[in-house]
Write a protein that holds these residues in place. Structure first.
Motif, PDB file in Angstrom:
ATOM      1  N   GLY A  22      -2.859  -0.553  -2.613  1.00  0.00           N
ATOM      2  CA  GLY A  22      -3.618  -1.042  -1.471  1.00  0.00           C
ATOM      3  C   GLY A  22      -4.667  -2.049  -1.885  1.00  0.00           C
ATOM      4  O   GLY A  22      -5.303  -1.909  -2.931  1.00  0.00           O
ATOM      5  N   VAL A  23      -4.849  -3.070  -1.060  1.00  0.00           N
ATOM      6  CA  VAL A  23      -5.841  -4.119  -1.345  1.00  0.00           C
ATOM      7  C   VAL A  23      -7.135  -3.802  -0.604  1.00  0.00           C
ATOM      8  O   VAL A  23      -7.125  -3.503   0.588  1.00  0.00           O
ATOM      9  CB  VAL A  23      -5.304  -5.503  -0.934  1.00  0.00           C
ATOM     10  CG1 VAL A  23      -6.387  -6.574  -1.081  1.00  0.00           C
ATOM     11  CG2 VAL A  23      -4.081  -5.860  -1.766  1.00  0.00           C
ATOM     12  N   ALA A  24      -8.246  -3.877  -1.324  1.00  0.00           N
ATOM     13  CA  ALA A  24      -9.552  -3.569  -0.737  1.00  0.00           C
ATOM     14  C   ALA A  24     -10.317  -4.813  -0.314  1.00  0.00           C
ATOM     15  O   ALA A  24     -11.138  -4.766   0.598  1.00  0.00           O
ATOM     16  CB  ALA A  24     -10.399  -2.773  -1.736  1.00  0.00           C
ATOM     17  N   GLN A  25     -10.048  -5.945  -0.985  1.00  0.00           N
ATOM     18  CA  GLN A  25     -10.850  -7.140  -0.719  1.00  0.00           C
ATOM     19  C   GLN A  25     -10.123  -8.391  -1.183  1.00  0.00           C
ATOM     20  O   GLN A  25      -9.424  -8.380  -2.203  1.00  0.00           O
ATOM     21  CB  GLN A  25     -12.184  -7.019  -1.469  1.00  0.00           C
ATOM     22  CG  GLN A  25     -13.118  -8.205  -1.318  1.00  0.00           C
ATOM     23  CD  GLN A  25     -14.323  -8.095  -2.237  1.00  0.00           C
ATOM     24  OE1 GLN A  25     -14.511  -7.083  -2.910  1.00  0.00           O
ATOM     25  NE2 GLN A  25     -15.138  -9.143  -2.280  1.00  0.00           N
TER      26      GLN A  25
ATOM     27  N   ARG B  52     -11.530  -6.467   7.619  1.00  0.00           N
ATOM     28  CA  ARG B  52     -11.719  -5.526   6.510  1.00  0.00           C
ATOM     29  C   ARG B  52     -11.674  -6.161   5.115  1.00  0.00           C
ATOM     30  O   ARG B  52     -12.271  -5.635   4.186  1.00  0.00           O
ATOM     31  CB  ARG B  52     -10.653  -4.420   6.581  1.00  0.00           C
ATOM     32  CG  ARG B  52     -10.711  -3.606   7.858  1.00  0.00           C
ATOM     33  CD  ARG B  52      -9.776  -2.412   7.791  1.00  0.00           C
ATOM     34  NE  ARG B  52      -9.604  -1.791   9.103  1.00  0.00           N
ATOM     35  CZ  ARG B  52      -8.790  -0.771   9.346  1.00  0.00           C
ATOM     36  NH1 ARG B  52      -8.074  -0.245   8.350  1.00  0.00           N
ATOM     37  NH2 ARG B  52      -8.673  -0.260  10.559  1.00  0.00           N
ATOM     38  N   LEU B  53     -10.942  -7.241   4.964  1.00  0.00           N
ATOM     39  CA  LEU B  53     -10.726  -7.756   3.602  1.00  0.00           C
ATOM     40  C   LEU B  53     -11.436  -9.070   3.300  1.00  0.00           C
ATOM     41  O   LEU B  53     -11.547  -9.441   2.132  1.00  0.00           O
ATOM     42  CB  LEU B  53      -9.216  -7.941   3.346  1.00  0.00           C
ATOM     43  CG  LEU B  53      -8.313  -6.722   3.508  1.00  0.00           C
ATOM     44  CD1 LEU B  53      -6.905  -7.039   3.010  1.00  0.00           C
ATOM     45  CD2 LEU B  53      -8.865  -5.524   2.773  1.00  0.00           C
TER      46      LEU B  53
ATOM     47  N   LYS C 150       0.813  -1.216   0.000  1.00  0.00           N
ATOM     48  CA  LYS C 150       0.000   0.000   0.000  1.00  0.00           C
ATOM     49  C   LYS C 150       0.844   1.263   0.000  1.00  0.00           C
ATOM     50  O   LYS C 150       0.512   2.248  -0.658  1.00  0.00           O
ATOM     51  CB  LYS C 150      -0.930  -0.016   1.215  1.00  0.00           C
ATOM     52  CG  LYS C 150      -1.890   1.161   1.268  1.00  0.00           C
ATOM     53  CD  LYS C 150      -2.873   1.020   2.411  1.00  0.00           C
ATOM     54  CE  LYS C 150      -3.888   2.153   2.402  1.00  0.00           C
ATOM     55  NZ  LYS C 150      -4.899   1.995   3.479  1.00  0.00           N
TER      56      LYS C 150
ATOM     57  N   LEU D 156      -8.018  -4.459  -5.804  1.00  0.00           N
ATOM     58  CA  LEU D 156      -7.256  -3.342  -5.274  1.00  0.00           C
ATOM     59  C   LEU D 156      -8.154  -2.138  -5.026  1.00  0.00           C
ATOM     60  O   LEU D 156      -9.294  -2.081  -5.506  1.00  0.00           O
ATOM     61  CB  LEU D 156      -6.124  -2.961  -6.236  1.00  0.00           C
ATOM     62  CG  LEU D 156      -4.824  -3.756  -6.094  1.00  0.00           C
ATOM     63  CD1 LEU D 156      -5.028  -5.226  -6.408  1.00  0.00           C
ATOM     64  CD2 LEU D 156      -3.729  -3.173  -6.984  1.00  0.00           C
ATOM     65  N   GLU D 157      -7.628  -1.179  -4.270  1.00  0.00           N
ATOM     66  CA  GLU D 157      -8.401   0.017  -3.961  1.00  0.00           C
ATOM     67  C   GLU D 157      -8.725   0.825  -5.212  1.00  0.00           C
ATOM     68  O   GLU D 157      -9.692   1.586  -5.235  1.00  0.00           O
ATOM     69  CB  GLU D 157      -7.641   0.873  -2.951  1.00  0.00           C
ATOM     70  CG  GLU D 157      -7.563   0.226  -1.566  1.00  0.00           C
ATOM     71  CD  GLU D 157      -6.691   1.001  -0.596  1.00  0.00           C
ATOM     72  OE1 GLU D 157      -5.995   1.949  -1.042  1.00  0.00           O
ATOM     73  OE2 GLU D 157      -6.696   0.667   0.602  1.00  0.00           O
ATOM     74  N   ASP D 158      -7.916   0.654  -6.280  1.00  0.00           N
ATOM     75  CA  ASP D 158      -8.193   1.365  -7.523  1.00  0.00           C
ATOM     76  C   ASP D 158      -9.151   0.595  -8.438  1.00  0.00           C
ATOM     77  O   ASP D 158      -9.402   1.005  -9.575  1.00  0.00           O
ATOM     78  CB  ASP D 158      -6.895   1.693  -8.269  1.00  0.00           C
ATOM     79  CG  ASP D 158      -6.126   0.440  -8.709  1.00  0.00           C
ATOM     80  OD1 ASP D 158      -6.679  -0.679  -8.615  1.00  0.00           O
ATOM     81  OD2 ASP D 158      -4.958   0.578  -9.123  1.00  0.00           O
ATOM     82  N   GLY D 159      -9.671  -0.536  -7.957  1.00  0.00           N
ATOM     83  CA  GLY D 159     -10.659  -1.302  -8.703  1.00  0.00           C
ATOM     84  C   GLY D 159     -10.104  -2.451  -9.518  1.00  0.00           C
ATOM     85  O   GLY D 159     -10.869  -3.290 -10.014  1.00  0.00           O
TER      86      GLY D 159
END
Length: 534
Positions: A267-270, A306-307, A36, A283-286
């Motif tokens: 950054g990882v979102a999921q 969170r993930l 991240k 990723l956070e950018d999709g």
């Protein structure tokens, strides 16, 4: 948008994530590391305080990094080197010269003998016990612990562990139990009478541990910081030339040499799952990255809160993660100095042996207790426990000639301030308090500060993902170590979601710049690929 595909994706480019990725790459797997921050290394990084001054931002000394990791990943060939410190610890005083503790055991015994014949003799037995038990612990570091409730293989592991423990004498088995279960205060009181020596010894047990020195289980910290053998000697801490970032930069170069793709600012979102299996990340950018396995270097509480979809987790595991204890009580500051500290009792800003030591302000166990109690009451210690190093005294790559950088590690502070206060509002106040307190030992200190970087528990969580400011990814209590780290039945780095692994300090053997969790997790991932379990 095209989806990238890999055998393994590693979440987090801290030292354990890079270690794991390095081993996976060497095994011939295609690996993607996602970090991240804009720089790899996690909490083991070297960054600029101000132009010309660089310091190890979070972790700042090296003594636990596993020799096998150094050798396997060829870190020395990739730029990692140690600078040996000639002197040990400096214990300053406001009414005298204080003590410079030697590096060698023989010289330490001789110094204690000047103060207490009893303590000098007690040190012989204390060192023998801690060393033997630490060696027993060392033998468990580079392998997955037995899973509680596991199958035949785990029974075999437990039997081997029991046989190893059975080899200890009755006295040492008692010592092992004491070091795992007693308070560090009671343990040290049973050996020594000198306040300054007990205070110095207690420091390692209280590092990243927001507890009273008389809290049961705190003696384990003595062991956790004693089994390191980075430079061939147990319990010795040195500097990495160029700061701690030199370690992780070497790890990154080593991994990239074997085809590992490292991306920063990612950054990882999921964690993506299909039919109950981890299949990649978003990723956070999709963007989506697909992988046959997902390996996380995150604090497990962060990962599963969170993930990962909570519905995929067994109820008892989900409850365990919600109650995973993360309370470090640590506060960090790095400062650029125009001159060296002019200590009372050892005057002068010219370079002297005590400047090259780790400076410990922790004069007694009673002092430790007051530091904890006042932090509990007010948010931070009235008289803080301080470990300060000035690495530029022996590493001239960190500061301009004649000037220096100091790293200041402080206990105790509340991880989350009471009374609705925010660390964003209070951290400058605490930093000023710490510098003012150092002035009581070296009156020129705060005046010599050119610039400073302040890192509160909130900063540690927000910037580095260290939940609760916990530098170990979870407290090292009896209920959160070995086969119970991070949870019973999941100590082998395989998480409840299939094809999801944990490689960070939230797994065995816990925190510190060791590389051991990354090494161990990689071996389990490689094993599953070879056995076609993925």
């Amino acid at each position: 948008m095209k989806t990238e595909q890999f055998d393994a994706v590693v979440i987090g480019g801290g030292h354990n994530g890079l270690t794991c990725a390095g081993y996976l790459g060497r095994a011939g797997l295609s690996v993607k590391v996602l970090e991240k921050r804009k720089v790899v290394g996690g909490a083991a990084v070297t960054e600029e305080i101000c132009p010309g001054f660089r310091a190890s931002t979070c972790s700042f000394v090296v003594g636990l990094l596993e020799p096998k990791v150094i050798e396997d990943l060829e870190l020395k060939r990739h730029g990692f080197s140690l600078i040996d410190r000639a002197h040990g610890a400096f214990l300053p005083s406001r009414d005298g010269p204080g003590e410079i503790m030697p590096r060698s055991f023989k010289e330490t015994v001789a110094l204690l003998r000047q103060h207490s014949e009893s303590d000098a003799n007690a040190l012989l037995e204390f060192d023998a016990e801690v060393t033997e038990v630490a060696n027993f612990v060392r033998r468990q570091l580079l392998k997955a612990p037995p899973n509680l409730g596991g199958g035949f293989g785990d029974l075999v592991k437990a039997a081997v562990l029991g046989r190893d423990a059975w080899g200890l004498s009755k006295g040492r088995i008692q010592g092992l139990i004491n070091l795992f279960g007693m308070s560090v205060g009671d343990y040290l009181d049973g050996y020594f009478e000198l306040d300054f020596f007990k205070g110095m010894q207690a420091f390692s047990a209280l590092t990243g541990n927001f507890q009273s020195p008389y809290a049961p289980g705190t003696a384990y910290g003595l062991l956790h910081h004693a089994w390191g053998k980075t430079n061939g000697e147990m319990g010795k801490y040195n500097y990495a030339r160029g700061g701690m970032g030199a370690i992780t930069q070497a790890m990154a170069r080593s991994a990239e040499e074997h085809g590992v793709d490292i991306e920063t600012g990612a950054g990882v979102a999921q964690v993506v799952t299909e039919h109950g299996k981890a299949t990649g990340v978003v990723l956070e950018d999709g963007r989506k990255i697909s992988a046959r396995v997902v390996v996380s270097n995150l604090n497990p509480k962060l990962l599963f809160s969170r993930l990962v979809d909570d519905a995929l987790l067994p109820e008892d595991f989900s409850k365990r993660m919600k109650n995973w204890r993360c309370r470090s009580g640590s506060f960090r500051m790095n400062v650029a100095l125009s001159e060296l500290p002019d200590f009372l009792g050892r005057p002068g800003t010219h370079l002297q042996p005590h400047h090259t030591c780790s400076t410990f302000i922790i004069p007694s166990l009673a002092y430790c207790e007051r530091a904890y109690v006042t932090a509990q009451l007010n948010g931070w210690s009235e008289e803080p426990i301080i470990d300060m190093t000035i690495p530029s005294t022996i590493d001239d790559s960190l500061a301009p000639p004649g000037q220096h950088v100091a790293t200041i590690f402080v206990q105790h502070v509340q991880p989350e301030l009471s009374g609705g206060r925010s660390w964003d509002d209070e951290k400058d106040t605490v930093a000023d308090h710490i510098l003012g307190y150092l002035d009581q030992y070296a009156p020129n200190f705060s005046k010599s500060v050119i610039a400073r970087t302040i890192i509160s528990p909130l900063d540690l969580e927000r910037e580095w993902g260290l939940v609760g400011g916990d530098i170990f990814h979870g407290s090292l209590g009896m209920d959160q170590i070995f086969s119970l780290r991070p949870a019973a039945g999941f100590a082998d780095y395989r998480m409840p979601v299939k094809n999801l692994y944990l490689c960070g300090s939230g797994g065995h053997p816990g925190g510190g710049v060791t590389g051991a969790p990354g090494h161990n997790a990689a071996q389990e991932v490689i094993k599953d690929f070879r056995r076609k379990r993925v």
